[in-house]
Design a protein around this motif. Structure first.
Motif, short mmCIF file in Angstrom:
data_model
loop_
_atom_site.label_atom_id
_atom_site.label_comp_id
_atom_site.label_asym_id
_atom_site.label_seq_id
_atom_site.Cartn_x
_atom_site.Cartn_y
_atom_site.Cartn_z
N SER A 148 0.83 -1.21 0.00
CA SER A 148 0.00 0.00 0.00
C SER A 148 0.87 1.27 0.00
O SER A 148 0.39 2.35 -0.31
CB SER A 148 -0.93 0.01 1.21
OG SER A 148 -0.18 0.15 2.40
N ASP A 153 -0.33 2.91 -5.23
CA ASP A 153 -1.46 2.83 -4.30
C ASP A 153 -1.62 4.07 -3.43
O ASP A 153 -2.57 4.15 -2.66
CB ASP A 153 -1.31 1.59 -3.41
CG ASP A 153 -1.58 0.33 -4.20
OD1 ASP A 153 -2.72 0.17 -4.68
OD2 ASP A 153 -0.64 -0.48 -4.38
N ARG A 200 -6.77 7.56 -3.34
CA ARG A 200 -5.97 6.42 -3.84
C ARG A 200 -5.95 6.47 -5.36
O ARG A 200 -7.00 6.71 -5.97
CB ARG A 200 -6.59 5.09 -3.40
CG ARG A 200 -6.44 4.84 -1.91
CD ARG A 200 -7.05 3.52 -1.50
NE ARG A 200 -7.26 3.54 -0.06
CZ ARG A 200 -7.84 2.58 0.65
NH1 ARG A 200 -8.27 1.50 0.04
NH2 ARG A 200 -7.98 2.68 1.95
N ASP A 202 -6.61 4.82 -7.79
CA ASP A 202 -7.31 3.71 -8.42
C ASP A 202 -7.86 4.14 -9.77
O ASP A 202 -8.26 5.29 -9.93
CB ASP A 202 -8.51 3.28 -7.55
CG ASP A 202 -8.09 2.43 -6.37
OD1 ASP A 202 -7.03 1.78 -6.47
OD2 ASP A 202 -8.80 2.43 -5.36
N HIS A 208 -14.90 2.17 -7.89
CA HIS A 208 -13.64 2.78 -7.45
C HIS A 208 -13.55 4.24 -7.88
O HIS A 208 -13.99 4.60 -8.97
CB HIS A 208 -12.43 2.04 -8.03
CG HIS A 208 -12.30 0.65 -7.51
ND1 HIS A 208 -12.94 -0.41 -8.10
CD2 HIS A 208 -11.64 0.15 -6.43
CE1 HIS A 208 -12.67 -1.53 -7.42
NE2 HIS A 208 -11.88 -1.20 -6.40
#
Ligand code: DAH
Length: 337
Positions: A148, A153, A200, A202, A208
């Motif tokens: 992470s 990330d 994040r 993503d 997401h």
């Protein structure tokens, strides 16, 4: 020609009183005071009148003129004032429409969830969205090689942490660093909830987004047990999702809690998801390493923590299928809530 002075005076008064607009009043003025008006007509006849009549008619005309001027002036003021008043409260004019906003569903959800915890004695705290690697990772027992921490990330700023060489500031990837900040600032016992935005990198899809909201919870005291955590989260779920909700605590791993669990719930209020287990939060007992990072003496305190995603919960509760609808600013979507 003879004139009935008293009758003319009464006519003047009646005509002036019944004039309801400035135009109508002007007609009355012309009728009595205009160049071809009655008063002029009276003066005009004077040359043919006898001496006695002259006196009477002359005085009468003067009196009528004075009376008419006075009454007309007063009436003019009254009509103007009335029309101003009427303008100010003309209820037939379409109102100036002001668009009334509504609270965004995400904020509503944050407030509703925080409310439930506040009623159970929790206090709202907030942490910064720009964090250090220490608060976001190290203090939470997330090792240097944890995936992470990877730049795939976590969003890193290209600004170095002024306190740690080689460490960079970042956009917090969860609200858990708030735990460390609160513990560094306050001594137990404490019960806090920390709502806020997290980031994040993503890829954006229906479930997401690179920015979303979490609500963190932390309770620290002496002799806190996992049973306390279960009791609290059960009370929360029943209060927030309704008494019909069933829950399960599924063992999981988080570096900052031990033991850790994820909570799944089931309820037939979730349209189209009846009979399915839906994950709503992560939780566990605060890891000793976390207390150590906060500067608490070893073994003195126990506590639990939990973290939930607000978008996910709002989507479940309202049957929303796509996380992107929260940020598309389509008023037709937003107004429904
Ligand atoms: N920070 C975790 C995440 O973003 C969620 C979480 C799990 C928070 C367990 C906690 C916890 O406080 O105890 O996925």
């Amino acid at each position: 020609m003879s004139w009935d002075i008293e009758k003319i005076k009464a006519d003047v008064a009646a005509d002036v009183a019944s004039a309801s607009s400035l135009d109508a009043l002007e007609s009355v003025r012309l009728k009595y005071l205009g160049k071809k008006g009655l008063v002029q007509e009276m003066y005009g006849g004077l040359s043919e009148a006898s001496a006695d009549e002259k006196k009477l008619i002359g005085k009468g005309a003067n009196d009528i003129k004075t009376l008419a001027e006075g009454l007309i002036a007063d009436r003019k003021i009254a009509i103007s004032a009335q029309s101003k008043r009427a303008d100010a409260i003309d209820v037939t004019i379409p109102g100036a429409q002001r668009g009334v906003g509504t609270q965004h569903l995400i904020n509503q959800t944050v407030i509703e969830i925080c409310d439930v915890f506040e009623r159970m004695g929790f206090v709202i705290q907030r942490g910064p969205e720009i964090e250090t690697e220490f608060h976001n990772f190290s203090a939470l027992n997330i090792p240097l090689d944890h995936p992470s921490r990877d730049s795939f990330d976590t969003f890193y700023l290209d600004q170095e942490d002024p306190q740690v060489k080689g460490h960079y500031l970042l956009l917090r990837s969860h609200t858990s660093p708030g735990q460390i900040r609160v513990m560094k600032q306050h001594k137990p016992p404490m019960a806090v909830i920390i709502p806020g935005k997290v980031y994040r990198p993503d890829a954006v899809d229906a479930s997401h987004s690179f920015m979303f909201h979490q609500i963190e919870g932390l309770l620290v005291d002496k002799n806190v047990t996992f049973a306390d955590l279960k009791g609290l989260l059960t009370a929360f779920c029943k209060k927030y999702f309704g008494d019909d909700v069933t829950m399960r605590f599924r063992p999981h791993f988080f570096p900052f809690t031990e033991p850790s669990a994820e909570v799944d719930i089931q309820s037939n209020i979730f349209k189209g998801r009846a009979g399915k287990w839906l994950e709503i939060l992560g939780c566990g007992m605060v890891h000793p390493k976390v207390f150590e990072a906060a500067g608490y003496p070893a073994g003195e305190y126990t506590g639990f923590a939990f973290g939930m995603g607000v978008e996910r919960i709002a989507m479940l509760k309202h049957g929303i299928g796509d996380i992107r609808t929260f940020v598309e600013n389509d008023i037709r979507f937003l107004r429904q809530y």
